[in-house]
Scaffold this active site. Structure first.
Site, short mmCIF file in Angstrom:
data_model
loop_
_atom_site.label_atom_id
_atom_site.label_comp_id
_atom_site.label_asym_id
_atom_site.label_seq_id
_atom_site.Cartn_x
_atom_site.Cartn_y
_atom_site.Cartn_z
N ASN A 1 0.80 -1.24 0.00
CA ASN A 1 0.00 0.00 0.00
C ASN A 1 0.83 1.28 0.00
O ASN A 1 0.41 2.29 -0.53
CB ASN A 1 -1.01 0.00 1.16
CG ASN A 1 -0.35 -0.19 2.49
OD1 ASN A 1 0.82 -0.59 2.60
ND2 ASN A 1 -1.09 0.08 3.56
N GLU B 1 4.71 -4.83 11.77
CA GLU B 1 3.65 -3.83 11.53
C GLU B 1 2.53 -4.53 10.78
O GLU B 1 2.65 -4.76 9.58
CB GLU B 1 4.21 -2.66 10.71
CG GLU B 1 5.20 -1.79 11.44
CD GLU B 1 4.57 -0.99 12.55
OE1 GLU B 1 3.32 -0.96 12.67
OE2 GLU B 1 5.32 -0.40 13.34
N CYS C 1 -3.51 0.38 6.86
CA CYS C 1 -3.59 -0.54 7.99
C CYS C 1 -4.27 0.06 9.22
O CYS C 1 -4.96 -0.62 9.96
CB CYS C 1 -2.19 -1.01 8.37
SG CYS C 1 -1.07 0.38 8.59
N GLU D 1 7.68 1.86 14.63
CA GLU D 1 8.42 2.58 13.60
C GLU D 1 8.33 4.07 13.90
O GLU D 1 7.52 4.50 14.71
CB GLU D 1 7.83 2.25 12.22
CG GLU D 1 8.08 0.79 11.87
CD GLU D 1 7.84 0.41 10.42
OE1 GLU D 1 6.82 0.83 9.86
OE2 GLU D 1 8.68 -0.34 9.87
P1 NAP Z 1 0.99 -9.79 3.17
O1 NAP Z 1 0.30 -10.63 2.18
O2 NAP Z 1 1.06 -10.23 4.56
O3 NAP Z 1 2.46 -9.56 2.59
C1 NAP Z 1 3.38 -8.67 3.22
C2 NAP Z 1 4.77 -8.96 2.68
O4 NAP Z 1 5.24 -10.21 3.20
C3 NAP Z 1 4.85 -9.07 1.16
O5 NAP Z 1 6.07 -8.53 0.72
C4 NAP Z 1 4.81 -10.58 0.97
O6 NAP Z 1 5.36 -10.97 -0.26
C5 NAP Z 1 5.65 -11.05 2.13
N1 NAP Z 1 5.44 -12.42 2.55
C6 NAP Z 1 4.31 -13.17 2.44
N2 NAP Z 1 4.50 -14.39 2.97
C7 NAP Z 1 5.77 -14.42 3.45
C8 NAP Z 1 6.57 -15.40 4.13
N3 NAP Z 1 6.08 -16.59 4.44
N4 NAP Z 1 7.85 -15.09 4.46
C9 NAP Z 1 8.34 -13.87 4.17
N5 NAP Z 1 7.64 -12.90 3.53
C10 NAP Z 1 6.37 -13.17 3.19
O7 NAP Z 1 0.37 -8.32 3.21
P2 NAP Z 1 -0.09 -7.40 2.00
O8 NAP Z 1 -1.31 -8.01 1.40
O9 NAP Z 1 1.07 -7.10 1.11
O10 NAP Z 1 -0.46 -6.05 2.74
C11 NAP Z 1 -1.67 -5.85 3.40
C12 NAP Z 1 -1.54 -6.08 4.87
O11 NAP Z 1 -0.47 -5.30 5.39
C13 NAP Z 1 -2.76 -5.67 5.65
O12 NAP Z 1 -3.07 -6.62 6.63
C14 NAP Z 1 -2.34 -4.38 6.30
O13 NAP Z 1 -3.05 -4.04 7.46
C15 NAP Z 1 -0.91 -4.62 6.56
N6 NAP Z 1 -0.20 -3.34 6.71
C16 NAP Z 1 0.25 -2.98 7.95
C17 NAP Z 1 0.87 -1.76 8.12
C18 NAP Z 1 1.38 -1.33 9.48
O14 NAP Z 1 2.23 -0.46 9.51
N7 NAP Z 1 0.90 -1.86 10.58
C19 NAP Z 1 1.07 -0.91 7.04
C20 NAP Z 1 0.60 -1.33 5.79
C21 NAP Z 1 -0.03 -2.54 5.64
P3 NAP Z 1 4.39 -11.06 -1.55
O15 NAP Z 1 3.25 -10.14 -1.36
O16 NAP Z 1 5.27 -10.61 -2.64
O17 NAP Z 1 3.97 -12.47 -1.61
#
Ligand code: NAP
Length: 485
Positions: A154, A251, A285, A459
């Site tokens: 995002n 995060e 998020c 962060e």
């Molecule tokens: P995600 O599917 O959990 O993926 C996050 C990152 O982790 C991606 O780069 C993903 O790679 C990688 N990843 C996935 N499985 C992994 C594994 N087993 N080992 C190592 N890396 C792995 O999240 P998203 O769909 O990209 O983002 C949305 C989520 O992020 C939401 O839940 C949102 O709330 C959260 N978020 C949190 C914050 C915060 O600061 N708290 C900020 C923004 C977003 P790939 O996608 O390339 O597979």
């Protein structure tokens, strides 16, 4: 995309762009049209190895520099980001689909804030002197070593710098793996850091999905993992890191409450709810997606919200008049539409939106449900899209209990004119990043992060220093050593 704007290869490693087409092909899709606008390749074991070895080499050099010298590089990078804000914002819009109206003010700019802030701190990261009677001790703040950053899709530029800036300020190196959905922006951050004077290898960017992230975090030469992502991914990454006792920052997701009391300024509360649900098409998020509105002002709130929703301009995100862009991917649109269907099925009242316009790109209308109950799926699960749930309440204690009844704890907001109540309620909400009469502000000077399932660590702010450095303590005896034999 213009040639200058588009990154020149899949990876940026050891100070230069690097290509290796043997890796899995990852198409770069422009969310506003669904068209393939580029391609990157997942990092092969050879690319991963080069990222690690060059990172280790650069870290040793970097940690040997004075803090002010490190800070100067970060602050120069911040200046370059600001100078190129428009180009970088266009790239961010290609990567994410977020409207240029937003990316011009929220992405490269907040990334630059982080580089500037932590660049300023780099020269003052000291230990302390500890008097111990005739003896004394001191502490040394040391870097952790090689850190891995894994980003969500995002805020690709911001996340690359929210992790990179404090890591580098503390004397670490970083390997950053963007989400495969938004691979472009972090490459520009790596390129700019080199231009600003960072040693080659200090900040490497490599592409790939979970497997590449997994290879990085299981490598024993990596000392820390900072992930921005969903709770299930966080649980996996945290567990993997724990097996080697690595430091972590997590995060993760949220389902945050935004509480509007009967004495609130309704227009401001509506503004907060709009910012906390529809900015970046709801893909934030910390969003306050459970909007608890006091019964006495519920109708007024919904009426004003409906009026202001007439100001939505959905369309081509490169048009600066547009304030709602597409979802980042077709998959995310499907997920969001699934939740909207669930909301209708479970009996919530659709006030506004609810459809995905039949056009190219992954658009979903800003959607508002009222009469939502705590048990409904849309009130319990993170949707990560433009879907606001309005839940009525009558009493302060009741709303605090309901607001806290979630596994998440990222953010919380309160709108009220009663100063005492504002602080009393915020004091009882179990969340890491809170807002009074506002929503979703994230200045670099304030810590950002969650409690409960929403994560560990912080962060931004001075607090981030704790998560990218460790203390060595040194006892100094001034007299003779006493020993039993
Ligand atoms: P995600 O599917 O959990 O993926 C996050 C990152 O982790 C991606 O780069 C993903 O790679 C990688 N990843 C996935 N499985 C992994 C594994 N087993 N080992 C190592 N890396 C792995 O999240 P998203 O769909 O990209 O983002 C949305 C989520 O992020 C939401 O839940 C949102 O709330 C959260 N978020 C949190 C914050 C915060 O600061 N708290 C900020 C923004 C977003 P790939 O996608 O390339 O597979």
């Amino acid at each position: 995309m213009s040639y200058d704007t588009q990154p020149k290869a899949s990876h940026f490693v050891d100070g230069a762009y690097l290509e290796d087409t043997a890796g899995e092909r990852i198409p770069v899709i422009y969310p506003a049209t669904g068209a393939e606008i580029g391609v990157v390749y997942a990092a092969t074991p050879a690319v991963i190895e080069k990222a690690i070895t060059s990172g280790l080499r650069a870290q040793a050099e970097w940690a040997g520099m004075m803090g002010v010298e490190r800070g100067r590089v970060l602050r120069r990078a911040a200046d370059i980001l600001r100078e190129r804000n428009r180009d970088l914002s266009v790239l961010e819009t290609y990567d994410t689909g977020k409207p240029l109206q937003e990316t011009l003010v929220a992405d490269a700019t907040s990334a630059a804030d982080a580089l500037e802030y932590f660049g300023g701190l780099a020269g003052s990261l000291t230990g302390e002197h500890v008097p111990l009677g005739a003896d004394w001790g001191y502490t040394v703040r040391e870097p952790l070593g090689l850190c891995v950053g894994i980003g969500a899709w995002n805020y690709p530029t911001q996340i690359a710098c929210w992790k990179g800036a404090p890591a580098l300020a503390c004397g670490n190196a970083m390997i950053f793996k963007p989400s495969e959905t938004t691979p472009l922006c972090a490459l520009k951050v790596a390129e700019i850091l080199i231009e600003a004077g960072a040693p080659a290898g200090l900040y490497n960017v490599i592409q790939g999905a979970g497997a590449v992230g997994g290879a990085l975090i299981t490598d024993p030469r990596v000392n820390k993992v900072s992930l921005t992502g969903s709770v299930p991914t966080g649980q996996k990454v945290y567990a993997t890191a724990a097996a080697q006792m690595k430091h972590v920052t997590m995060e993760l997701g949220g389902k945050s409450p935004l509480i509007v009391f009967e004495d609130a300024d309704i227009d401001n509360a509506v503004g907060g709810a709009i910012n906390g649900n529809f900015y970046s098409s709801g893909q934030v998020c910390s969003n306050g997606t459970r909007v608890f509105v006091h019964e006495a002002v519920k109708d007024a709130f919904l009426a004003r919200l409906s009026e202001r929703l007439k100001g939505v301009v959905m369309g081509d995100p490169m048009d600066e008049a547009v304030n709602i862009g597409p979802m980042v991917s077709d998959r995310q649109r499907e997920i969001v539409m699934g939740y909207i269907a669930k909301g209708l099925e479970e009996g919530a009242t659709l006030v506004s939106g609810g459809t995905a316009p039949k056009q190219d790109g992954f658009y979903v209308e800003p959607t508002v449900f009222s009469d939502v109950t705590d048990e409904m799926t849309i009130a319990r699960e993170e949707i990560f899209g433009p879907v606001m749930s309005v839940l009525p309440f009558c009493d302060e204690d009741e709303v605090i209990t309901r607001a806290n009844a979630t596994e998440f704890g990222l953010s919380a907001g309160v709108f009220t004119r009663d100063l005492t109540r504002a602080h009393r309620v915020i004091g009882k909400l179990r969340a890491g990043s809170c807002f009074i009469n506002s929503y979703n502000d994230a200045p670099v000077e304030l810590p950002f992060g969650g409690v409960k399932a929403s994560g560990v660590g912080r962060e931004n702010s001075k607090a981030a220093i704790e998560h990218y450095s460790q203390l060595k303590s040194v006892f100094v005896r001034m007299g003779d050593v006493e020993a039993p034999f």
